[in-house]
Structures are given as C-alpha cells and as structure tokens.
Design a protein around this motif. Sequence first.
Motif, PDB file in Angstrom:
ATOM      1  N   LEU A  33     -21.510  65.479 -11.896  1.00 33.11           N
ATOM      2  CA  LEU A  33     -21.449  66.462 -10.814  1.00 33.11           C
ATOM      3  C   LEU A  33     -20.190  66.300  -9.965  1.00 33.11           C
ATOM      4  O   LEU A  33     -19.673  67.279  -9.428  1.00 33.11           O
ATOM      5  N   VAL A  34     -19.743  65.064  -9.820  1.00 31.51           N
ATOM      6  CA  VAL A  34     -18.486  64.771  -9.114  1.00 31.51           C
ATOM      7  C   VAL A  34     -17.695  63.835 -10.015  1.00 31.51           C
ATOM      8  O   VAL A  34     -18.207  62.805 -10.459  1.00 31.51           O
ATOM      9  N   GLY A  75     -19.755  70.865  -6.350  1.00 39.39           N
ATOM     10  CA  GLY A  75     -20.062  69.462  -6.109  1.00 39.39           C
ATOM     11  C   GLY A  75     -19.919  69.013  -4.672  1.00 39.39           C
ATOM     12  O   GLY A  75     -19.957  67.812  -4.387  1.00 39.39           O
ATOM     13  N   GLY A 134     -16.497  69.878  -9.907  1.00 44.28           N
ATOM     14  CA  GLY A 134     -16.674  68.467  -9.601  1.00 44.28           C
ATOM     15  C   GLY A 134     -15.396  67.672  -9.417  1.00 44.28           C
ATOM     16  O   GLY A 134     -15.449  66.486  -9.094  1.00 44.28           O
TER      17      GLY A 134
END
Length: 255
Positions: A17-18, A40, A214
């Motif tokens: 997600l990141v 994100g 992200g």
Amino acid sequence: MTLTVSGVTVSVDGTTLVDGATFEAPEGSVTALLGPNGAGKSTLLRALVGIRRPDAGSVFFAGDDVLALPRRERARRLALVEQDASTDLSLTGRAVAGLGRTPHESFLGGGDPASSELVEQALAEAGALPFADRVIPSLSGGERQRVLLARALAQAPRLLLLDEPMNHLDIAAQLDVLGLLTRLAASGVTVVAALHDLALAAAHATHVVVLSHGRVVASGATAEVLTPDLIREVYGVRAAWTTNPLTGAPLLALG
C-alpha cells in the motif's frame, strides 16, 4: 523540528500500500500529503505514528526515532486526527477533548493542573466550544471533526498529522481550520495534512508530498512541485497557476 521519513513500506495481505516513502516535512511548515483516492495517504499517516507498523523504513522527528518511542512519550510529541473517527459512547465534546491530556497525566493518578484551561483553549481554537457540552452521537460530522481536532490540540503536540481534516466541513469552516493550521505552523508546530482538494492545498500548504500508487512521486516547495505536467500525470486533469483576484496570492486553477 523536521519530520524525516525514509523508505517506509507498508503491505497488507501481500499487497503493498505504501512503497518506500521518503520525504521531509520541514519544521514549522504546513505540508500537504496529496494523491488520488487509493494512493496510500491514510495508510502512510497511520504508519508514521505507529498505529500500523511499517514493514520497512524509519520515521524520525527532531532527531528521535518515532517508532521506537514508548507510546506515552510518542503521544506527548505528536497527534493524529483521523478522518471519520467516531464513537457511540455518550461522552460530551469537552470530555473527548480532555482525553488529549491523558499522556501528560501522572502514572500515579495525579491531575494535570493546566488540564482544564488547555482543554478550553483547544475547544476554542478548533471552533468546538458551542457544542462542547453535547454528547458525541448527537453531533454532525463536521462538529465531530472539530471535537477530534480539539482533542489533538489538547495534546499540545509538536507534530500534528491530520487525515482529510476538511471532511464534513463547509467552506467557511474549512478556511477556519486551514487558518488554524497556518498559525500552528507559525508557532513552531510541524503540520502534515492529507488533503483531497488540490486548490486548497496549493493556497495554504508551504510544502507538498505527492503520492501515486503508494509511491512518493514528488515532494518539496508547493509551487515548485505542483506543476501542470505533474498534476496531469498523477490526476489526469489540466492545471495552471494564476492569481487569486481576491487576495493577490498564487492560485491553482483546475479544469
């Protein structure tokens, strides 16, 4: 006191997600965290305060490793206002704001002599005094948002992070909150706010961090980063800098 984020990565169920987020939020600045839905932003903010531990990377503030600090000490230094946070408990707005003083209370149960005054001040700064004696379930979304902001202010943080603080607020309230964030930054508080509105961010943030899928694709001074080319690439819209006819300040026009 500068916030320094290096290589922060967060994955959930095998999905990243990141991805290696790296940037700085300078001391006493309002830094806007920008990006389309799903970029994100919320996940990154939660990782910065240790609510969701990152898989990799580091977060330093004023030279200290934020994620290594004991939870109580961390809460004395920084605060996060999450979007759409709510509770069904029948606490008044004043009681919820008072929770911000918890990290400053003695382990032995001793009270904080300045608590009441600081809570009242926080409620006033957040514009929450008119409904401070009402229970949270009776408040509108915008009123709850102001109470949660008051709770964060009552913590007296040196680093204030906010996730979409304009949610549920009308235009006048949005400008009030942005003015408050600017004043806090001028007083030395480092502010990082995830914002959905590009034009508001361009008008009120001194620095920006732009996320896409992200990843941090750009960061730095607002006017230098938010170029028409970058906005077209990340958001898929046209943009141009012009002048606000009411204030004479730079204005980001979108179309």
